[in-house]
Design an enzyme around this catalytic site. Structure first.
Site, mmCIF file in Angstrom:
data_model
loop_
_atom_site.group_PDB
_atom_site.id
_atom_site.type_symbol
_atom_site.label_atom_id
_atom_site.label_comp_id
_atom_site.label_asym_id
_atom_site.label_seq_id
_atom_site.Cartn_x
_atom_site.Cartn_y
_atom_site.Cartn_z
ATOM 1 N NE ARG A 130 7.275 12.684 -6.477
ATOM 2 C CZ ARG A 130 7.074 13.128 -7.129
ATOM 3 N NH1 ARG A 130 8.640 12.395 -8.147
ATOM 4 N NH2 ARG A 130 7.632 14.492 -7.156
ATOM 5 C CB CYS B 235 10.055 14.340 -3.894
ATOM 6 S SG CYS B 235 9.118 14.657 -2.497
ATOM 7 C CG ASP C 233 4.881 14.582 -8.459
ATOM 8 O OD1 ASP C 233 3.837 13.884 -7.300
ATOM 9 O OD2 ASP C 233 5.232 15.187 -7.880
HETATM 10 P P1 4NP Z 1 5.464 15.295 -3.935
HETATM 11 O O1 4NP Z 1 4.134 15.970 -4.930
HETATM 12 O O2 4NP Z 1 6.595 15.761 -5.244
HETATM 13 O O3 4NP Z 1 5.709 13.978 -4.444
HETATM 14 O O4 4NP Z 1 5.575 15.703 -2.150
HETATM 15 C C1 4NP Z 1 4.098 16.937 -5.072
HETATM 16 C C2 4NP Z 1 3.470 18.143 -3.916
HETATM 17 C C3 4NP Z 1 2.925 19.438 -4.377
HETATM 18 C C4 4NP Z 1 2.771 19.794 -5.884
HETATM 19 C C5 4NP Z 1 3.813 18.989 -6.228
HETATM 20 C C6 4NP Z 1 4.114 17.299 -5.973
HETATM 21 N N1 4NP Z 1 2.497 21.364 -5.583
HETATM 22 O O5 4NP Z 1 2.632 21.554 -6.699
HETATM 23 O O6 4NP Z 1 2.279 21.787 -4.113
#
Ligand code: 4NP
Length: 154
Positions: free
Chosen positions: A14, A8, A123
């Protein structure tokens, strides 16, 4: 042996949810020795950081621990290391292909492809809703496991 990398954007919400849920499913079916499962980020945003508390809390409801996991970034070498590189949404797929330089062996999927749907997994970093994301990831991992078992290799 199936080598699976869930991917992800940040590797804190996720993809670790998918990694540890899939590990739990495989363990409950006595198939641990047939799988190598991990997760990674397309971005460098959260490298070295622990799993998001929302994911940790949701998995803890089902007795699943994510202890020791910290975010790592996808590398070009991962393309050869894994059999399946599985993103959560369309933008993940674009970023995966940018990092790997393409998908000549057709190893790159979106998790819900295995359910026969073209949907993305939302997300929770943005939605705040870890319940909806968990339900989608559960559905995707169940379908992925069924798909792999139908290949008759485990
Ligand atoms: P993930 O969610 O892709 O499901 O782990 C996110 C975690 C952090 C960030 C964006 C999405 N971020 O911008 O730091």
């Amino acid at each position: 042996m199936f080598k699976i990398l869930f991917i992800c954007l940040g590797n804190i919400c996720r993809s670790p949810m998918a990694e540890f849920l899939m590990k739990d499913m495989v363990k409950k079916r006595g198939l641990e020795s047939a799988f190598y499962i991990a997760s990674a980020a397309t971005s460098s945003y959260e490298i070295g950081n622990p799993v998001h508390p929302g994911t940790r809390k949701k998995l803890a409801q089902y007795g699943i621990s994510v202890s020791g996991k910290t975010a790592v970034q996808l590398t070009k070498a991962d393309y050869n290391k894994y059999d399946y590189l599985i993103g959560m949404e369309a933008s993940n797929i674009r970023n995966i292909l940018r990092i790997t330089g393409g998908d000549p062996e057709h190893k790159v999927y979106k998790l819900l492809d295995f359910t026969g749907s073209n949907r993305d997994i939302a997300d929770p970093w943005y939605t705040g809703n870890f319940d909806v994301t968990y339900d989608d990831i559960y559905e995707g991992c169940t379908a992925l496991l069924e798909f792999l078992q139908n290949k008759n290799q485990c």
